[in-house]
Design an enzyme around this catalytic site. Structure first.
Site, PDB file in Angstrom:
ATOM      1  N   HIS A 236     -54.511  -8.435  -1.419  1.00  0.00           N
ATOM      2  CA  HIS A 236     -55.286  -9.538  -0.822  1.00  0.00           C
ATOM      3  C   HIS A 236     -56.663  -9.581  -1.503  1.00  0.00           C
ATOM      4  O   HIS A 236     -57.505  -8.725  -1.265  1.00  0.00           O
ATOM      5  CB  HIS A 236     -55.404  -9.253   0.689  1.00  0.00           C
ATOM      6  CG  HIS A 236     -56.226 -10.239   1.442  1.00  0.00           C
ATOM      7  ND1 HIS A 236     -56.691 -10.006   2.715  1.00  0.00           N
ATOM      8  CD2 HIS A 236     -56.678 -11.485   1.101  1.00  0.00           C
ATOM      9  CE1 HIS A 236     -57.383 -11.059   3.132  1.00  0.00           C
ATOM     10  NE2 HIS A 236     -57.401 -11.957   2.170  1.00  0.00           N
TER      11      HIS A 236
ATOM     12  N   MET B  11     -55.891 -15.927   8.140  1.00  0.00           N
ATOM     13  CA  MET B  11     -56.886 -14.929   8.531  1.00  0.00           C
ATOM     14  C   MET B  11     -57.199 -15.121  10.012  1.00  0.00           C
ATOM     15  O   MET B  11     -57.569 -16.221  10.433  1.00  0.00           O
ATOM     16  CB  MET B  11     -58.167 -15.085   7.699  1.00  0.00           C
ATOM     17  CG  MET B  11     -58.037 -14.658   6.246  1.00  0.00           C
ATOM     18  SD  MET B  11     -57.455 -12.954   6.026  1.00  0.00           S
ATOM     19  CE  MET B  11     -58.745 -12.002   6.849  1.00  0.00           C
TER      20      MET B  11
ATOM     21  N   MET C  53     -62.319  -6.421  -2.266  1.00  0.00           N
ATOM     22  CA  MET C  53     -63.564  -7.126  -1.927  1.00  0.00           C
ATOM     23  C   MET C  53     -64.600  -6.938  -3.032  1.00  0.00           C
ATOM     24  O   MET C  53     -64.683  -5.859  -3.627  1.00  0.00           O
ATOM     25  CB  MET C  53     -64.130  -6.569  -0.626  1.00  0.00           C
ATOM     26  CG  MET C  53     -63.154  -6.658   0.528  1.00  0.00           C
ATOM     27  SD  MET C  53     -63.854  -5.941   2.004  1.00  0.00           S
ATOM     28  CE  MET C  53     -62.545  -6.269   3.184  1.00  0.00           C
TER      29      MET C  53
ATOM     30  N   ASP D  42     -56.836  -4.440   0.461  1.00  0.00           N
ATOM     31  CA  ASP D  42     -57.927  -5.401   0.630  1.00  0.00           C
ATOM     32  C   ASP D  42     -58.935  -5.215  -0.489  1.00  0.00           C
ATOM     33  O   ASP D  42     -59.605  -4.185  -0.571  1.00  0.00           O
ATOM     34  CB  ASP D  42     -58.594  -5.186   1.986  1.00  0.00           C
ATOM     35  CG  ASP D  42     -57.749  -5.747   3.109  1.00  0.00           C
ATOM     36  OD1 ASP D  42     -57.378  -6.925   3.031  1.00  0.00           O
ATOM     37  OD2 ASP D  42     -57.442  -4.999   4.050  1.00  0.00           O
TER      38      ASP D  42
ATOM     39  N   GLY E  87     -54.870  -2.649  10.236  1.00  0.00           N
ATOM     40  CA  GLY E  87     -55.620  -1.515   9.689  1.00  0.00           C
ATOM     41  C   GLY E  87     -55.966  -0.528  10.781  1.00  0.00           C
ATOM     42  O   GLY E  87     -55.337   0.531  10.919  1.00  0.00           O
TER      43      GLY E  87
ATOM     44  N   SER F  32     -52.977  -1.851   6.450  1.00  0.00           N
ATOM     45  CA  SER F  32     -54.107  -2.142   5.565  1.00  0.00           C
ATOM     46  C   SER F  32     -54.860  -0.858   5.239  1.00  0.00           C
ATOM     47  O   SER F  32     -55.486  -0.244   6.115  1.00  0.00           O
ATOM     48  CB  SER F  32     -55.066  -3.128   6.235  1.00  0.00           C
ATOM     49  OG  SER F  32     -56.282  -3.142   5.515  1.00  0.00           O
TER      50      SER F  32
ATOM     51  N   GLY G 128     -62.834  -4.364   8.486  1.00  0.00           N
ATOM     52  CA  GLY G 128     -61.780  -4.014   9.423  1.00  0.00           C
ATOM     53  C   GLY G 128     -62.401  -3.904  10.815  1.00  0.00           C
ATOM     54  O   GLY G 128     -63.633  -3.942  10.968  1.00  0.00           O
ATOM     55  N   GLY G 129     -61.551  -3.781  11.798  1.00  0.00           N
ATOM     56  CA  GLY G 129     -62.027  -3.504  13.154  1.00  0.00           C
ATOM     57  C   GLY G 129     -62.685  -4.672  13.876  1.00  0.00           C
ATOM     58  O   GLY G 129     -63.387  -4.466  14.862  1.00  0.00           O
TER      59      GLY G 129
ATOM     60  N   ASP H 191     -53.721 -11.498   9.500  1.00  0.00           N
ATOM     61  CA  ASP H 191     -54.573 -10.378   9.081  1.00  0.00           C
ATOM     62  C   ASP H 191     -55.895 -10.418   9.849  1.00  0.00           C
ATOM     63  O   ASP H 191     -56.661 -11.380   9.720  1.00  0.00           O
ATOM     64  CB  ASP H 191     -54.825 -10.530   7.571  1.00  0.00           C
ATOM     65  CG  ASP H 191     -55.570  -9.358   6.963  1.00  0.00           C
ATOM     66  OD1 ASP H 191     -55.890  -8.401   7.692  1.00  0.00           O
ATOM     67  OD2 ASP H 191     -55.829  -9.409   5.738  1.00  0.00           O
ATOM     68  N   GLY H 192     -56.140  -9.356  10.621  1.00  0.00           N
ATOM     69  CA  GLY H 192     -57.407  -9.215  11.327  1.00  0.00           C
ATOM     70  C   GLY H 192     -57.224  -9.103  12.831  1.00  0.00           C
ATOM     71  O   GLY H 192     -56.716 -10.026  13.469  1.00  0.00           O
ATOM     72  N   GLY H 193     -57.595  -7.939  13.358  1.00  0.00           N
ATOM     73  CA  GLY H 193     -57.527  -7.750  14.812  1.00  0.00           C
ATOM     74  C   GLY H 193     -56.117  -7.685  15.361  1.00  0.00           C
ATOM     75  O   GLY H 193     -55.892  -7.959  16.541  1.00  0.00           O
TER      76      GLY H 193
ATOM     77  N   GLY I 222     -63.823  -9.477   5.446  1.00  0.00           N
ATOM     78  CA  GLY I 222     -64.957  -8.649   5.017  1.00  0.00           C
ATOM     79  C   GLY I 222     -64.925  -7.251   5.611  1.00  0.00           C
ATOM     80  O   GLY I 222     -65.347  -6.299   4.967  1.00  0.00           O
TER      81      GLY I 222
ATOM     82  N   HIS J 251     -50.785  -3.024   2.346  1.00  0.00           N
ATOM     83  CA  HIS J 251     -51.784  -4.089   2.143  1.00  0.00           C
ATOM     84  C   HIS J 251     -53.068  -3.516   1.523  1.00  0.00           C
ATOM     85  O   HIS J 251     -53.666  -2.596   2.054  1.00  0.00           O
ATOM     86  CB  HIS J 251     -52.081  -4.709   3.511  1.00  0.00           C
ATOM     87  CG  HIS J 251     -52.918  -5.938   3.492  1.00  0.00           C
ATOM     88  ND1 HIS J 251     -52.412  -7.183   3.192  1.00  0.00           N
ATOM     89  CD2 HIS J 251     -54.233  -6.130   3.745  1.00  0.00           C
ATOM     90  CE1 HIS J 251     -53.371  -8.083   3.274  1.00  0.00           C
ATOM     91  NE2 HIS J 251     -54.498  -7.478   3.603  1.00  0.00           N
TER      92      HIS J 251
ATOM     93  N   MET K 223     -60.132 -10.829  -1.881  1.00  0.00           N
ATOM     94  CA  MET K 223     -61.265 -11.515  -1.240  1.00  0.00           C
ATOM     95  C   MET K 223     -62.412 -11.500  -2.235  1.00  0.00           C
ATOM     96  O   MET K 223     -63.428 -10.831  -2.031  1.00  0.00           O
ATOM     97  CB  MET K 223     -61.619 -10.802   0.067  1.00  0.00           C
ATOM     98  CG  MET K 223     -60.585 -11.025   1.161  1.00  0.00           C
ATOM     99  SD  MET K 223     -60.698  -9.829   2.488  1.00  0.00           S
ATOM    100  CE  MET K 223     -59.776  -8.480   1.751  1.00  0.00           C
TER     101      MET K 223
END
Ligand code: DX5
Ligand code: ZN
Length: 228
Positions: free
Chosen positions: A70, A141, A41, A39, A201, A12, A148-149, A179-181, A146, A37, A72
């Site tokens: 992606h 998700m 937003m 993102d 990411g 990401s 990263g991290g 996606d996420g963590g 919203g 990827h 969002m």
């Protein structure tokens, strides 16, 4: 019955240095990442701003990876054409942002891209009812979108298992992306639960040992997880 079970890694760009996006894209591809990827937003659907079609267009000549966009954003319909013409291979919309979701997915395919739908952590699986035929990718998700991290939400594991069951009943191949963590700590459990495309990411662009090492570490953890 249809399964796509080879693990694919989707770095990401959100976690990369925005001053060196081309380098991030090139290094990811060189290190074997199958996807890249993006993102997107809008400061409305999610409380953050990131990148638009120009980033996709500028990076298209430097990478042959699958460009995985992606969105969002609210009202994604107004930007589908722009992202498709900029070089997106897959366009994923958030189910929560689409009033006429089936029409949006059909439009993505009509533009020549693969169609994906993303489900926020609290969005039920019933959002997938009646649209499986229109989908090439389902994105679960594993954080609230919203930023990263953020920390992986373990309660999403059951959801991944249920989505994999649905996909196995479909008569065409559908990717199951998470996606996420995603990191070396979580890649194994999501792969075991049924995910085959792992977005990461921080674990890749924040890897102390470099991007290639981050990609390798996430991939190996995913493959190990599938063996256990
Ligand atoms: C979250 C984005 C993610 C994010 C993942 O809104 O959709 O793609 O960049 O970042 P990490 O891997 O750091 O959780
Ligand atoms: Zn994303």
């Amino acid at each position: 019955m249809s399964r796509i079970m080879d693990i694919m890694i989707a770095p990401s760009l959100l976690a990369s240095d925005f001053g060196r996006l081309a380098e991030a894209a090139e290094q990811s591809e060189l290190a074997g990442a199958e996807f890249l990827h993006f993102d997107v937003m809008d400061g409305s659907f999610v409380p953050n701003l990131s990148m638009g079609p120009a980033a996709v267009k500028c990076l298209r000549p430097v990478s042959k990876a699958i460009f995985d966009v992606h969105l969002m954003i609210e009202n994604p319909d107004q930007f589908l054409e722009s992202f498709a013409h900029s070089g997106a291979d897959i366009i994923t919309v958030q189910a929560e942002a689409c009033v006429h979701l089936q029409r949006t997915l059909a439009q993505i395919r009509k533009l020549g891209a693969k169609a994906g739908v993303a489900l926020n952590p609290a969005t039920p699986l019933s959002a997938l009812d009646y649209i499986l035929d229109d989908l090439d990718l389902i994105l679960v998700m594993t954080v609230n979108p919203g930023f990263g991290g953020q920390e992986f939400l373990p309660q999403m594991l059951d959801k991944i298992v249920s989505v994999r069951e649905r996909i196995s009943r479909a008569d065409h191949p559908i990717h199951l992306e998470v996606d996420g963590g995603i990191s070396k700590e979580t890649a194994g459990i999501v792969a075991r639960a049924g995910a085959n495309v792992l977005v990461a990411g921080t674990a890749i662009f924040g890897c102390w040992d470099g991007i290639a090492s981050g990609i390798r570490t996430v991939r190996e953890a995913a493959i190990d997880g599938m063996k256990t």
